[in-house]
Design a protein around this motif. Structure first.
Motif, PDB file in Angstrom:
ATOM      1  N   TYR A 115       0.834  -1.190   0.000  1.00 15.09           N
ATOM      2  CA  TYR A 115       0.000   0.000   0.000  1.00 15.09           C
ATOM      3  C   TYR A 115       0.874   1.247   0.000  1.00 15.09           C
ATOM      4  CZ  TYR A 115      -3.395   3.455   1.767  1.00 15.09           C
ATOM      5  OH  TYR A 115      -4.184   4.561   1.948  1.00 15.09           O
ATOM      6  N   ASN A 116       0.842   2.004  -1.100  1.00 20.09           N
ATOM      7  CA  ASN A 116       1.524   3.289  -1.196  1.00 20.09           C
ATOM      8  C   ASN A 116       0.515   4.378  -0.866  1.00 20.09           C
ATOM      9  OD1 ASN A 116       3.819   1.981  -2.080  1.00 20.09           O
ATOM     10  ND2 ASN A 116       3.362   2.275  -4.236  1.00 20.09           N
ATOM     11  N   TRP A 117       0.865   5.292   0.014  1.00 17.68           N
ATOM     12  CA  TRP A 117      -0.108   6.283   0.429  1.00 17.68           C
ATOM     13  C   TRP A 117       0.542   7.660   0.552  1.00 17.68           C
ATOM     14  CZ3 TRP A 117       1.301   8.327   5.197  1.00 17.68           C
ATOM     15  CH2 TRP A 117       2.174   7.547   5.978  1.00 17.68           C
ATOM     16  N   GLY A 132       4.171   7.548   2.361  1.00 14.31           N
ATOM     17  CA  GLY A 132       4.921   6.349   2.720  1.00 14.31           C
ATOM     18  C   GLY A 132       4.376   5.114   2.051  1.00 14.31           C
ATOM     19  N   PHE A 133       4.846   3.979   2.506  1.00 12.85           N
ATOM     20  CA  PHE A 133       4.343   2.702   1.994  1.00 12.85           C
ATOM     21  C   PHE A 133       4.293   1.702   3.139  1.00 12.85           C
ATOM     22  CE2 PHE A 133       8.959   2.457   1.429  1.00 12.85           C
ATOM     23  CZ  PHE A 133       9.263   1.218   1.969  1.00 12.85           C
ATOM     24  N   ILE A 156       2.460  -5.669   9.824  1.00 17.25           N
ATOM     25  CA  ILE A 156       2.636  -4.600   8.849  1.00 17.25           C
ATOM     26  C   ILE A 156       3.948  -3.871   9.110  1.00 17.25           C
ATOM     27  CG2 ILE A 156       1.624  -2.534   7.814  1.00 17.25           C
ATOM     28  CD1 ILE A 156      -1.033  -3.316   9.164  1.00 17.25           C
ATOM     29  N   ILE A 157       4.701  -3.640   8.053  1.00 18.14           N
ATOM     30  CA  ILE A 157       5.905  -2.813   8.133  1.00 18.14           C
ATOM     31  C   ILE A 157       5.646  -1.557   7.325  1.00 18.14           C
ATOM     32  CG2 ILE A 157       8.334  -2.609   7.507  1.00 18.14           C
ATOM     33  CD1 ILE A 157       8.563  -5.614   7.973  1.00 18.14           C
ATOM     34  N   THR A 158       5.813  -0.407   7.961  1.00 16.00           N
ATOM     35  CA  THR A 158       5.538   0.877   7.317  1.00 16.00           C
ATOM     36  C   THR A 158       6.769   1.771   7.360  1.00 16.00           C
ATOM     37  OG1 THR A 158       3.171   0.867   7.833  1.00 16.00           O
ATOM     38  CG2 THR A 158       4.183   3.002   7.458  1.00 16.00           C
ATOM     39  N   VAL A 159       7.004   2.462   6.262  1.00 15.92           N
ATOM     40  CA  VAL A 159       8.026   3.508   6.193  1.00 15.92           C
ATOM     41  C   VAL A 159       7.300   4.793   5.832  1.00 15.92           C
ATOM     42  CG1 VAL A 159       9.971   4.396   4.866  1.00 15.92           C
ATOM     43  CG2 VAL A 159       9.958   2.013   5.603  1.00 15.92           C
ATOM     44  N   ALA A 160       7.504   5.851   6.624  1.00 19.84           N
ATOM     45  CA  ALA A 160       6.786   7.109   6.419  1.00 19.84           C
ATOM     46  C   ALA A 160       7.755   8.270   6.249  1.00 19.84           C
ATOM     47  CB  ALA A 160       5.851   7.380   7.589  1.00 19.84           C
ATOM     48  N   SER A 161       7.301   9.270   5.502  1.00 15.76           N
ATOM     49  CA  SER A 161       8.151  10.410   5.163  1.00 15.76           C
ATOM     50  C   SER A 161       7.397  11.724   5.333  1.00 15.76           C
ATOM     51  CB  SER A 161       8.638  10.273   3.714  1.00 15.76           C
ATOM     52  OG  SER A 161       9.268  11.449   3.267  1.00 15.76           O
ATOM     53  N   SER A 199       8.766   9.172  -3.608  1.00 18.38           N
ATOM     54  CA  SER A 199       8.953   8.686  -4.976  1.00 18.38           C
ATOM     55  C   SER A 199       9.577   7.298  -5.026  1.00 18.38           C
ATOM     56  CB  SER A 199       9.824   9.665  -5.767  1.00 18.38           C
ATOM     57  OG  SER A 199      11.094   9.838  -5.141  1.00 18.38           O
ATOM     58  N   THR A 200      10.433   6.970  -4.052  1.00 19.37           N
ATOM     59  CA  THR A 200      11.095   5.663  -4.085  1.00 19.37           C
ATOM     60  C   THR A 200      10.095   4.514  -3.968  1.00 19.37           C
ATOM     61  OG1 THR A 200      11.486   5.855  -1.702  1.00 19.37           O
ATOM     62  CG2 THR A 200      13.288   6.508  -3.169  1.00 19.37           C
ATOM     63  N   ALA A 201       8.927   4.796  -3.367  1.00 19.84           N
ATOM     64  CA  ALA A 201       7.921   3.742  -3.203  1.00 19.84           C
ATOM     65  C   ALA A 201       7.424   3.221  -4.543  1.00 19.84           C
ATOM     66  CB  ALA A 201       6.748   4.261  -2.382  1.00 19.84           C
TER      67      ALA A 201
END
Length: 232
Positions: free
Chosen positions: A83-85, A113-114, A127-132, A138-140
């Motif tokens: 999931y890209n958000w 993030g994704f 769930i593993i999430t990376v947020a910005s 863009s890398t997502a």
């Protein structure tokens, strides 16, 4: 992005502690051009979380019960594995509660993030999430889904949820562990019998064996001990 996933996989080849996971995910987030990370293991309402989100945001999250509207969680429950958000895009076409969620998150630099969801058995998910703080991470968009799923699965399997040396001294058989797990899900012995295709007496035998190995006075305590030691 995919190089970051490869590094992540290389980092979780052996069991890791909560502290180790925090270090690994911090490095992974940085390689993805992000600041924040979160690992969430959803299990029977007793969620296990490792995150570097601001404590103020975590307080607001729980105070406003954002778990019920968090798009990352709802998407995972719906079966979305990748999931890209981005808050700016989601606020336009969502409910007021979700828009409020994104609005509050943005104030703490959580804008895009994704998230990667992996099934962990018995209907549960991690769930593993990376947020910005960027409007769009863009890398997502260059993520290799297969590589992402492998990395997320390896993290979940490698994580040591604080279990002690006691765990290594307890050897539940697959049947004993499975019967205990279904019992923890609220299934009766007859229901477990039907699910596994074995007799109710066999279920009782496996539960009694597990209870003995765990030094529990009853099956309720056996489930509690096994859960705390991450044996089921």
């Amino acid at each position: 992005m995919n190089t970051a996933f490869e590094h992540l996989i290389d980092s979780v080849g052996a069991p890791i502690s909560e502290t180790g996971l925090r270090h690994i995910l911090h490095k992974f987030a940085s390689e993805c051009g992000s600041k924040y990370f979160c690992y969430l293991d959803m299990r029977n309402g007793e969620n296990f979380v490792v995150s570097n989100y601001p404590k103020e945001w975590q307080g607001i999250y729980f105070e406003k019960n954002y778990f019920r509207v968090d798009p990352v969680v709802t998407q995972a429950k719906r079966g979305s594995y990748i999931y890209n958000w981005a808050s700016a895009d989601n606020e336009k076409n969502t409910s007021r509660d979700v828009a409020n969620f994104f609005g509050d998150a943005t104030e703490f630099g959580i804008r895009s993030g994704f998230s990667i969801t992996v099934p962990t058995g018995f209907g549960h998910k991690a769930i593993i999430t990376v947020a910005s703080d960027l409007k769009d991470l863009s890398t997502a968009h260059t993520m290799n889904p297969q590589l992402a799923m492998v990395a997320a699965t390896m993290i979940h399997k490698s994580l040591n949820h604080g279990e002690t040396d006691i765990k290594r001294e307890i050897n539940l058989t697959p049947r004993e562990a499975t019967c205990l797990r279904w019992l923890s899900e609220g299934k009766s012995m007859q229901e477990i019998s039907d699910i596994l295709g074995i007799g109710a007496r066999s279920v009782r035998f496996y539960l009694d064996e597990a209870k003995t190995k765990l030094s529990a006075i009853n099956t309720v305590q056996a489930v509690y001990i096994a859960t705390r030691l991450n044996l089921i």
